[in-house]
Structures are given as C-alpha cells and as structure tokens.
Design a protein around this motif. Structure first.
Motif, PDB file in Angstrom:
ATOM      1  N   TYR A  25     -43.978  -0.276   1.897  1.00 37.80           N
ATOM      2  CA  TYR A  25     -44.070   0.811   2.881  1.00 37.80           C
ATOM      3  C   TYR A  25     -45.539   1.086   3.215  1.00 37.80           C
ATOM      4  O   TYR A  25     -45.912   1.215   4.380  1.00 37.80           O
TER       5      TYR A  25
ATOM      6  N   GLU B  10     -41.130  -1.524   8.220  1.00 38.42           N
ATOM      7  CA  GLU B  10     -42.071  -0.464   8.614  1.00 38.42           C
ATOM      8  C   GLU B  10     -42.998  -0.943   9.741  1.00 38.42           C
ATOM      9  O   GLU B  10     -43.274  -0.200  10.674  1.00 38.42           O
TER      10      GLU B  10
ATOM     11  N   PHE C  21     -44.179   6.900  -0.599  1.00 36.34           N
ATOM     12  CA  PHE C  21     -42.774   6.476  -0.459  1.00 36.34           C
ATOM     13  C   PHE C  21     -42.142   6.618  -1.834  1.00 36.34           C
ATOM     14  O   PHE C  21     -42.352   5.802  -2.727  1.00 36.34           O
TER      15      PHE C  21
END
Ligand code: FAD
Length: 399
Positions: A393, A22, A78
């Motif tokens: 994330y 990410e 997420f």
C-alpha cells in the motif's frame, strides 16, 4: 514487442498485488508480472489453506529487522482494520482463531480472488507467466520512455517505476527465487544476511534417540531463545521440533545457540518442594502435568533410572534441581529444516537503503522493494501478510 508502462511490478504475490491495486487506483498504468503460471500460490497454501490474512494486534514489536522502527510508518498507514474492511467489502467470512489471528472461514482462494478482482477494477494488466531475463536502468537521452528496461520472454518492457515484490526464498517448489536480492545487489543496494525462519528445528541423531516415540506429541510450553520468548505449543517430529512455539523462536535461533523450554510455565519454581513429603513416584507426579509419553522420556533422559522413586526419598536440593530443569529444559538444535519447510526468509533488502514512507531505494529513484524481500520479518500469526499489505500500500501511493 515493446511496451511502456508507468509502473511494472515484478511478483504477483500479496505485496505485489496490493501495490498494483493502489497504483492503478491512482490512474497509473500498471503491469504486474510473475514467472509462476499459477497466481499467488503462497497465499493459497497459507494458514493451512485458510490464509491467516492479518493479526488484529499487529505492532512493530511483532517484526524482526535490523531496523525495528522501519515498519512503523507503513503499518500505521495501512492497518489490519484496513485489510479487514477489504475482506468485508468482498463478503468474505472470517474468524479469529487465537491471539488476534484472522482466518478465512472458507479458503485462502477467497483472498486471491479479492486481490484479483481489485486489480481488475484498478485496470492492472497481467503478464503471467513471464520470465525477466535482464533488468537495467535507462539513462536519460539513450532511450526515452521510462527509467527501467526489462528484457523478458514476452518482449521488452519499460517503466518509470519498478517495484520488486518477489518475496523470499521459502518453498522454492512453488516459485520462490532470489530474484529480488539479485536486483538489489545489481543496483548496489545492500542485502542483510538471509536465513530460513518460522521453520522447524532439527536435532542430532543422539537427541532424536531421546525423543524416539514422541513424534506427534505436543506440549504447551514457554520457549525462549536469544531474548525472545513464546508461549505456545511445541511439537515433536521425526526430525526434531516444530509447532508454533518452535517456529516463532526459530526466527531468533542461530547455529550453536541453546533454546530454553519452560515445560511448566504456569507453575512457580517451588511447586515441586510442596510435594516433598509425598510417597508417590516422581514420574507419576510429572505425568499429571505433562503428556505421559513425554514425561517418561524426559525423566529417563534427565535422571536415568531415578524417577521411579518416591518423592519423599529425594533431598530438598535434588527436588529443587529437578524443578529447575523442568522450568529450563535446554536443547541445542542441530539446524533448521531449511527453505523447503520455512514459512519466511529472515533478512533481505537492507532497510537503510529504503525510504520507510515510500519503499523507494534511496540511491535509485523509481526502484521500490516491498513485502518479504525487504529485511522485515513478522512473527507467526498473520503479521507477514500484514507487512505485505502495508508495504505494498505504501509504495502504491508513490510509484
Ligand atoms: P510472495 O507472496 O512470496 O510473492 C512473490 C511472488 O513473486 C510469487 O508469486 C513468485 O512467483 C514471484 N516471483 C519470485 N521470483 C520471481 C521472478 N524471478 N520473476 C517473476 N516473479 C517472481 N503469512 C501470514 O501472514 N499468514 C499465514 O497464514 C502464512 N502462512 C504461510 C504458510 C506457508 C506454508 C508459507 C510458506 C508462508 C506463509 N506465510 C504466512 C508467509 C507469507 O506467505 C509471506 O510472507 C507472503 O506471501 C510474502 O508476500 P510477498 O508478496 O512479499 O511474496
């Protein structure tokens, strides 16, 4: 050698790789380092080699933490569906085994390959194996070029953001270490008490004698401990108890606490009384509902020499008492099988010290903790990986 990166992630496991992906996608220069020479061994051995990579029914209630609400934000941003989309993007075939648990049809190596490919696509650099000997904070003006300095066996590394993703203590033989907890304490960040969880429970020698001959026998039971109850299989082993129901309650068990087993969770308390006029033997009746070997051992333990009597010779009170014991068989484990056999570590970096949105330490800007090293521990069934993906994330958006 001195290397400067925007982000250094220590621990190339599930959470670390997700965070690196990410951050890399956002254009940050990212280095991922790990002291193990083989990548993501825990993913490889997970789910019996097929990686139970998430659970469709993930909810905050599936996690233990001193702050049960901490995981909400990351899990909402997420979700299991987000990870499933990634799995599908990589053409990995998967199936739901039970209770929302998603496994690879092939092998867990496919999840490692997925993460590796995503890291490469996001331009993540690797340092594996790499040992970190010292971690320190750089104070402005002393050494420009980053907020953190790592002394490693590959040289000096500096970074603006340092992400600790070194996991818990379980399975030390494949690289687990207390590194993350040490870093937290070094920076004055509290760590809640740690103990093995999702772990088999052991029994005393006396108790083992009563279950001798039962290793390998499994029963479908509702097992409760400290207010938590799980209906799954309980398995007898040479050292005590295992199986999903026991692994689940082990996260709630503490020394000195009794676990309660409802051996007949589908029958109501009065079922035995319905048979009170039967001339059949009590042990034979119990064997209709429970595995033969277990039923015999249980009868011998609870009512030595008594169970070979016809049911109609028992008093109503006696039958009521036996039924109550079948619905509440009480066991006091002597301990757990320890970190060598545990799937996870309960406890970790205190969530009060972290932002639930970014995973950044409140008192040390730029320092992040993600995955199992944090005091968020999932139930059995794909929840721990989901926490690794979600927390990785979350941090990846801010590092
Ligand atoms: P990890 O995946 O443990 O990664 C941590 C990384 O940090 C490792 O690569 C390690 O080498 C590295 N590291 C540690 N110390 C240092 C250091 N000092 N320096 C550098 N690097 C370091 N969960 C599920 O959801 N589904 C399952 O099917 C499942 N099966 C499991 C089966 C087993 C046998 C076990 C033990 C666990 C299982 N789990 C499962 C739990 C799951 O594997 C973990 O919760 C998850 O891997 C945690 O991810 P993480 O990235 O936080 O840590």
């Amino acid at each position: 050698m001195k290397i400067k990166k925007d982000v250094i992630v220590i621990g190339a496991g599930a959470a670390g790789m997700m965070c690196a992906i990410e951050a890399g996608k956002r254009g940050r220069s990212v280095m991922l380092l790990d002291h193990a020479s083989k990548l993501a061994e825990k993913i490889r051995i997970s789910g019996g080699g097929r990686c139970n990579f998430t659970n469709r029914h993930t909810r905050p209630e599936n996690f233990r933490s001193h702050n049960p609400h901490f995981c909400r934000s990351a899990l909402a941003r997420f979700t299991p569906q987000n990870f499933v989309m990634l799995v599908e993007k990589h053409g990995i075939h998967y199936h739901e085994k039970k209770l929302g648990q998603l496994f690879c049809d092939g092998s867990s190596q496919q999840i490692i390959d997925l993460l590796r490919q995503e890291c490469d696509a996001a331009g993540v650099e690797w340092q594996i194996p790499c040992r970190v000997n010292n971690t320190s904070r750089i104070h402005a003006g002393i050494a420009p070029g980053g907020r953190f300095l790592l002394e490693t066996d590959r040289g000096i590394l500096t970074a603006d953001s340092l992400v600790i993703a070194t996991g818990g203590l379980s399975i030390p033989q494949i690289g687990a270490s207390p590194f993350g907890y040490h870093v937290a304490r070094q920076f004055g960040i509290a760590v809640t008490p740690l103990r093995p969880a999702l772990v088999p429970l052991t029994l005393s020698l006396d108790q083992l004698a009563t279950i001798a001959g039962l290793p390998g026998v499994a029963i479908d039971a509702a097992v409760s401990c400290n207010g938590a109850c799980f209906r799954e299989n309980l398995l007898f082993t040479h050292r005590g108890l295992s199986g999903p129901a026991i692994l689940q309650v082990s996260s709630y068990w503490q020394p000195g606490v009794t676990i309660h087993v409802d051996l007949l969770p589908d029958l109501d308390a009065a079922w035995l009384l319905d048979h009170r006029h039967s001339p059949g033997l009590l042990s034979n009746l119990i064997m209709q509902y429970l595995p033969r070997r277990f039923a015999q051992a249980w009868c011998d333990d609870i009512m030595p020499g008594q169970s070979a009597r016809p049911i109609n010779q028992y008093s109503e009170a006696g039958l009521k008492q036996i039924a109550a014991q079948l619905h509440d068989w009480q066991i006091m484990p002597s301990g757990t099988a320890g970190y060598k056999k545990a799937e996870v570590t309960l406890g970790g970096v205190d969530t009060r010290e972290l932002s639930s949105k970014t995973m950044e330490a409140r008192k040390i800007p730029g320092l992040y903790f993600i995955g199992e090293v944090v005091d968020v521990t999932g139930h059995l069934g794909g929840f721990n990986f989901q926490w690794a993906w979600s927390s990785g994330y979350a941090a990846g958006q801010f590092v």
